[in-house]
Motif scaffolding. Structure first.
Motif, PDB file in Angstrom:
ATOM      1  N   UNK A  13       0.786  -1.232  -0.055  1.00  0.00           N
ATOM      2  CA  UNK A  13      -0.016  -0.086   0.126  1.00  0.00           C
ATOM      3  C   UNK A  13       1.006   1.189   0.014  1.00  0.00           C
ATOM      4  N   UNK A  14       0.590   2.039  -0.817  1.00  0.00           N
ATOM      5  CA  UNK A  14       1.456   3.518  -0.995  1.00  0.00           C
ATOM      6  C   UNK A  14       0.484   4.569  -0.842  1.00  0.00           C
ATOM      7  N   UNK A  15       0.930   5.594  -0.360  1.00  0.00           N
ATOM      8  CA  UNK A  15       0.246   6.933  -0.010  1.00  0.00           C
ATOM      9  C   UNK A  15       1.000   8.149  -0.277  1.00  0.00           C
ATOM     10  N   UNK A  16       0.681   9.035  -0.778  1.00  0.00           N
ATOM     11  CA  UNK A  16       1.368  10.390  -0.796  1.00  0.00           C
ATOM     12  C   UNK A  16       0.317  11.518  -0.375  1.00  0.00           C
ATOM     13  N   UNK A  17       0.877  12.188   0.485  1.00  0.00           N
ATOM     14  CA  UNK A  17       0.098  13.439   0.861  1.00  0.00           C
ATOM     15  C   UNK A  17       0.475  13.642   2.412  1.00  0.00           C
ATOM     16  N   UNK A  18      -0.520  14.308   3.201  1.00  0.00           N
ATOM     17  CA  UNK A  18      -0.308  14.666   4.405  1.00  0.00           C
ATOM     18  C   UNK A  18      -0.750  13.765   5.169  1.00  0.00           C
ATOM     19  N   UNK A  19      -0.225  13.163   6.298  1.00  0.00           N
ATOM     20  CA  UNK A  19      -0.586  12.317   7.390  1.00  0.00           C
ATOM     21  C   UNK A  19       0.131  12.433   8.462  1.00  0.00           C
ATOM     22  N   UNK A  20      -0.152  11.794   9.649  1.00  0.00           N
ATOM     23  CA  UNK A  20       0.422  11.757  10.931  1.00  0.00           C
ATOM     24  C   UNK A  20       1.266  10.409  11.315  1.00  0.00           C
ATOM     25  N   UNK A  78       8.206   2.315   4.642  1.00  0.00           N
ATOM     26  CA  UNK A  78       9.183   3.034   3.965  1.00  0.00           C
ATOM     27  C   UNK A  78       8.702   4.509   3.950  1.00  0.00           C
ATOM     28  N   UNK A  79       9.402   5.503   4.224  1.00  0.00           N
ATOM     29  CA  UNK A  79       8.864   6.991   4.015  1.00  0.00           C
ATOM     30  C   UNK A  79      10.038   7.698   3.363  1.00  0.00           C
ATOM     31  N   UNK A  80       9.696   8.519   2.179  1.00  0.00           N
ATOM     32  CA  UNK A  80      10.479   9.080   1.298  1.00  0.00           C
ATOM     33  C   UNK A  80       9.874  10.705   1.384  1.00  0.00           C
ATOM     34  N   UNK A  81      11.049  11.406   1.304  1.00  0.00           N
ATOM     35  CA  UNK A  81      10.804  12.960   1.353  1.00  0.00           C
ATOM     36  C   UNK A  81       9.996  13.343   2.160  1.00  0.00           C
ATOM     37  N   UNK A  82       9.849  13.094   3.306  1.00  0.00           N
ATOM     38  CA  UNK A  82       8.904  13.549   4.541  1.00  0.00           C
ATOM     39  C   UNK A  82       9.332  14.639   4.854  1.00  0.00           C
ATOM     40  N   UNK A  83       8.406  15.805   5.187  1.00  0.00           N
ATOM     41  CA  UNK A  83       8.602  17.173   5.677  1.00  0.00           C
ATOM     42  C   UNK A  83       7.712  17.322   6.752  1.00  0.00           C
ATOM     43  N   UNK A  84       7.815  18.106   7.444  1.00  0.00           N
ATOM     44  CA  UNK A  84       6.925  18.640   8.475  1.00  0.00           C
ATOM     45  C   UNK A  84       6.147  19.934   7.908  1.00  0.00           C
ATOM     46  N   UNK A  93      -3.124  24.928  15.481  1.00  0.00           N
ATOM     47  CA  UNK A  93      -2.475  24.800  14.405  1.00  0.00           C
ATOM     48  C   UNK A  93      -1.663  23.249  15.011  1.00  0.00           C
ATOM     49  N   UNK A  94      -1.575  22.293  14.079  1.00  0.00           N
ATOM     50  CA  UNK A  94      -1.062  20.911  14.508  1.00  0.00           C
ATOM     51  C   UNK A  94       0.128  20.369  13.054  1.00  0.00           C
ATOM     52  N   UNK A  95       0.967  20.182  13.803  1.00  0.00           N
ATOM     53  CA  UNK A  95       2.135  20.011  13.097  1.00  0.00           C
ATOM     54  C   UNK A  95       2.041  18.263  12.494  1.00  0.00           C
ATOM     55  N   UNK A  96       2.139  18.227  11.275  1.00  0.00           N
ATOM     56  CA  UNK A  96       1.885  16.822  10.646  1.00  0.00           C
ATOM     57  C   UNK A  96       3.065  16.664   9.624  1.00  0.00           C
ATOM     58  N   UNK A  97       3.009  15.411   8.957  1.00  0.00           N
ATOM     59  CA  UNK A  97       3.988  15.102   7.861  1.00  0.00           C
ATOM     60  C   UNK A  97       3.289  14.915   6.600  1.00  0.00           C
ATOM     61  N   UNK A  98       4.192  15.429   5.542  1.00  0.00           N
ATOM     62  CA  UNK A  98       3.791  15.512   4.147  1.00  0.00           C
ATOM     63  C   UNK A  98       4.986  14.597   3.542  1.00  0.00           C
ATOM     64  N   UNK A  99       4.636  13.755   2.618  1.00  0.00           N
ATOM     65  CA  UNK A  99       5.648  12.942   1.822  1.00  0.00           C
ATOM     66  C   UNK A  99       4.804  11.519   1.096  1.00  0.00           C
ATOM     67  N   UNK A 169      -6.480  19.499   1.462  1.00  0.00           N
ATOM     68  CA  UNK A 169      -6.888  20.618   0.519  1.00  0.00           C
ATOM     69  C   UNK A 169      -7.404  21.843   1.267  1.00  0.00           C
ATOM     70  N   UNK A 170      -6.240  22.957   1.029  1.00  0.00           N
ATOM     71  CA  UNK A 170      -6.547  24.230   1.774  1.00  0.00           C
ATOM     72  C   UNK A 170      -6.138  24.263   3.390  1.00  0.00           C
ATOM     73  N   UNK A 171      -5.738  23.383   3.532  1.00  0.00           N
ATOM     74  CA  UNK A 171      -5.404  23.297   5.268  1.00  0.00           C
ATOM     75  C   UNK A 171      -3.667  23.557   5.399  1.00  0.00           C
ATOM     76  N   UNK A 172      -3.001  23.365   4.599  1.00  0.00           N
ATOM     77  CA  UNK A 172      -1.581  23.585   4.717  1.00  0.00           C
ATOM     78  C   UNK A 172      -1.425  24.969   4.535  1.00  0.00           C
ATOM     79  N   UNK A 173      -0.757  25.471   5.740  1.00  0.00           N
ATOM     80  CA  UNK A 173      -0.124  26.921   5.791  1.00  0.00           C
ATOM     81  C   UNK A 173       0.982  27.180   5.225  1.00  0.00           C
ATOM     82  N   UNK A 174       1.325  28.506   4.899  1.00  0.00           N
ATOM     83  CA  UNK A 174       2.313  28.778   3.900  1.00  0.00           C
ATOM     84  C   UNK A 174       3.607  28.445   4.577  1.00  0.00           C
ATOM     85  N   UNK A 175       3.558  28.319   5.979  1.00  0.00           N
ATOM     86  CA  UNK A 175       4.823  28.244   6.608  1.00  0.00           C
ATOM     87  C   UNK A 175       5.160  26.588   6.832  1.00  0.00           C
ATOM     88  N   UNK A 176       6.121  26.078   6.011  1.00  0.00           N
ATOM     89  CA  UNK A 176       6.581  24.824   5.907  1.00  0.00           C
ATOM     90  C   UNK A 176       7.940  24.362   6.541  1.00  0.00           C
TER      91      UNK A 176
END
Length: 178
Positions: A13-20, A78-84, A93-99, A169-176
């Motif tokens: 199973x693969x997933x790309x996007x925002x996740x915790x 396996x996680x690739x290119x994961x950014x907060x 405001x909640x800090x999640x992962x994207x990748x 969609x629309x929830x990610x702030x401009x501060x990464x």
């Protein structure tokens, strides 16, 4: 000596996007805890690169069905290119992962063949007869339990990740954060 039979072969199973990521790990851990599995974490590594974090997690949950038979699972994440990223969730405001994450699951049935059962040709033959005729239904039942558990786990993981996909969609702030 033990005999290992492959029941589930690389369910992916693969997933790309925002996740915790922490929530995903807790979900998997609590799932197996709730079903009385014991667990060993074989690997948990993280490498920070300019494109994001690269993670590798390997879990080995197992459950003894009888003194003679157990089911075991191998879960690789396996996680690739994961950014907060900062996400606005219900006004906070909640800090999640994207990748991108890839989850690979294998399932095995293991029968113990140690001690007296492997010591000579007569006991070896007797053990084979017990496996083929007497314990056959028990093995099949345990394999069905494992398949059912893995199907339920995958369903929960997909539901958990789709919660974040629906809100990304629309929830990610401009501060990464990196």
């Amino acid at each position: 000596m033990s005999e290992t039979r492959l029941i589930i072969d690389q369910l992916k199973f693969s997933y790309e996007g925002i996740f915790d990521l922490t929530g995903l790990y807790r979900l998997i851990d609590s799932f197996f805890y709730g079903r009385s599995y014991d667990r060993k974490e074989k690997m948990n590594t993280e490498m920070v690169t300019p494109s994001g974090r690269q993670i590798k997690i390997e879990l080995d949950p197992w459950k003894s069905i009888t003194d003679y038979f157990k089911v075991t699972t191998k879960i690789r994440i396996h996680g690739q290119d994961i950014k907060s990223v900062d996400v606005d969730k219900d006004g906070a405001k909640v800090t999640l992962s994207e990748g991108k994450i890839i989850i690979i699951i294998d399932g095995y049935g293991v029968s113990y063949k140690g001690g007296k059962w492997g010591s000579g040709p007569f006991f070896w033959f007797l053990r084979i007869m017990f496996d083929k005729f007497i314990f056959k239904n028990h093995y099949h039942q345990a394999e069905q339990w494992l398949i059912s558990d893995i199907d339920e786990l995958m369903s929960r993981i997909k539901t958990f990740l789709n919660v974040y996909r629906a809100h990304e969609r629309g929830l990610v702030s401009s501060h990464t954060l990196n």
